[in-house]
Design a protein around this motif. Structure first.
Motif, PDB file in Angstrom:
ATOM      1  N   GLY A  92      -8.986   0.896  13.834  1.00  0.00           N
ATOM      2  CA  GLY A  92     -10.580   0.695  13.619  1.00  0.00           C
ATOM      3  C   GLY A  92     -11.156  -0.802  13.522  1.00  0.00           C
ATOM      4  O   GLY A  92     -11.890  -1.047  13.994  1.00  0.00           O
ATOM      5  N   VAL A  93      -9.980  -1.714  13.171  1.00  0.00           N
ATOM      6  CA  VAL A  93     -10.439  -3.044  13.112  1.00  0.00           C
ATOM      7  C   VAL A  93     -10.380  -3.584  14.744  1.00  0.00           C
ATOM      8  O   VAL A  93     -11.429  -4.464  14.966  1.00  0.00           O
ATOM      9  CB  VAL A  93      -9.625  -3.860  12.287  1.00  0.00           C
ATOM     10  N   TYR A 116      -5.500  -1.919  19.700  1.00  0.00           N
ATOM     11  CA  TYR A 116      -4.392  -1.367  18.690  1.00  0.00           C
ATOM     12  C   TYR A 116      -3.171  -0.907  19.603  1.00  0.00           C
ATOM     13  O   TYR A 116      -2.165  -1.437  19.184  1.00  0.00           O
ATOM     14  CB  TYR A 116      -4.788  -0.664  17.773  1.00  0.00           C
ATOM     15  N   THR A 166      -4.523   4.156  11.494  1.00  0.00           N
ATOM     16  CA  THR A 166      -6.032   4.500  11.764  1.00  0.00           C
ATOM     17  C   THR A 166      -6.870   3.199  11.253  1.00  0.00           C
ATOM     18  O   THR A 166      -7.735   2.811  11.991  1.00  0.00           O
ATOM     19  CB  THR A 166      -6.462   5.523  11.293  1.00  0.00           C
ATOM     20  N   ARG A 167      -6.704   2.740  10.197  1.00  0.00           N
ATOM     21  CA  ARG A 167      -7.678   1.774   9.779  1.00  0.00           C
ATOM     22  C   ARG A 167      -7.404   0.358  10.694  1.00  0.00           C
ATOM     23  O   ARG A 167      -8.416  -0.115  11.056  1.00  0.00           O
ATOM     24  CB  ARG A 167      -7.153   1.383   7.989  1.00  0.00           C
ATOM     25  N   HIS A 168      -6.033   0.064  11.151  1.00  0.00           N
ATOM     26  CA  HIS A 168      -5.990  -0.902  11.751  1.00  0.00           C
ATOM     27  C   HIS A 168      -6.623  -0.809  13.415  1.00  0.00           C
ATOM     28  O   HIS A 168      -7.009  -1.684  13.848  1.00  0.00           O
ATOM     29  CB  HIS A 168      -4.407  -1.339  11.747  1.00  0.00           C
ATOM     30  N   GLU A 221      -2.638   6.649   8.100  1.00  0.00           N
ATOM     31  CA  GLU A 221      -3.949   6.229   7.756  1.00  0.00           C
ATOM     32  C   GLU A 221      -4.015   4.630   7.750  1.00  0.00           C
ATOM     33  O   GLU A 221      -5.089   4.200   8.261  1.00  0.00           O
ATOM     34  CB  GLU A 221      -4.079   6.822   6.110  1.00  0.00           C
ATOM     35  N   ILE A 222      -3.079   3.937   7.476  1.00  0.00           N
ATOM     36  CA  ILE A 222      -3.239   2.689   7.724  1.00  0.00           C
ATOM     37  C   ILE A 222      -3.105   2.346   9.154  1.00  0.00           C
ATOM     38  O   ILE A 222      -4.199   1.208   9.486  1.00  0.00           O
ATOM     39  CB  ILE A 222      -1.861   1.936   7.160  1.00  0.00           C
ATOM     40  N   GLU A 247       0.742  -1.271   0.148  1.00  0.00           N
ATOM     41  CA  GLU A 247       0.025  -0.099  -0.124  1.00  0.00           C
ATOM     42  C   GLU A 247       0.745   1.091   0.009  1.00  0.00           C
ATOM     43  O   GLU A 247       0.660   2.277  -0.773  1.00  0.00           O
ATOM     44  CB  GLU A 247      -0.868   0.072   1.090  1.00  0.00           C
TER      45      GLU A 247
END
Length: 145
Positions: A125-126, A132, A121-123, A118-119, A27
């Motif tokens: 979110g998971v 996290y 933040t996405r992780h 951003e990556i 990515e």
């Protein structure tokens, strides 16, 4: 059960770490290429991940990245040829060199920091923000041990 099927169903730490690294690299370097940094390769990350605005010594880059000095030196040469950094004398020790980002290097630093944030933040979110942070703390503990 075949070993490959076992690794797919219950991956070990090496497989998990490699998957996380390769996904991040895919990515990061894909988006960086779209943003005009299409001359970079994942191997360059051993240096670009640790560049400082104020400069950093090659030996420190090798230590931080866990790579041999010769490998880091070759990557520095490539990045210098590509216009991302330059070597300057260290004012604290004229015999030593500092690796300084150029304007293109600073632009890459800003862009890649944004993409990695951003990556993350996405992780988060998971897993949720607390899990996290625990995950990252666990990774830090393992990699420092």
């Amino acid at each position: 059960m075949k070993r490959s099927m076992h690794k797919r169903q219950d991956p070990d730490l090496g497989v998990l770490a490699a998957n996380l690294l390769f996904d991040l690299q895919r990515e990061l370097f894909g988006r960086s290429a779209e943003a005009g940094f299409d001359d970079l390769r994942p191997r360059h990350g051993a240096v670009t991940a640790y560049l400082d605005e104020e400069g950093i010594r090659p030996g420190e880059l090798a230590q931080l990245s866990g790579r041999h000095k010769q490998t880091v030196g070759a990557i520095i040469d490539e990045l210098e040829d590509l216009g991302y950094l330059r070597r300057e004398s260290d004012p604290a020790d004229r015999r030593a060199k500092l690796i300084m980002p150029t304007e293109r290097g600073r632009a890459l630093m800003r862009y890649s920091d944004m993409v990695v944030a951003e990556i993350e933040t996405r992780h988060a979110g998971v897993l949720g923000p607390e899990r996290y942070e625990e995950f990252k703390a666990s990774l830090r503990a393992i990699t420092r041990a």
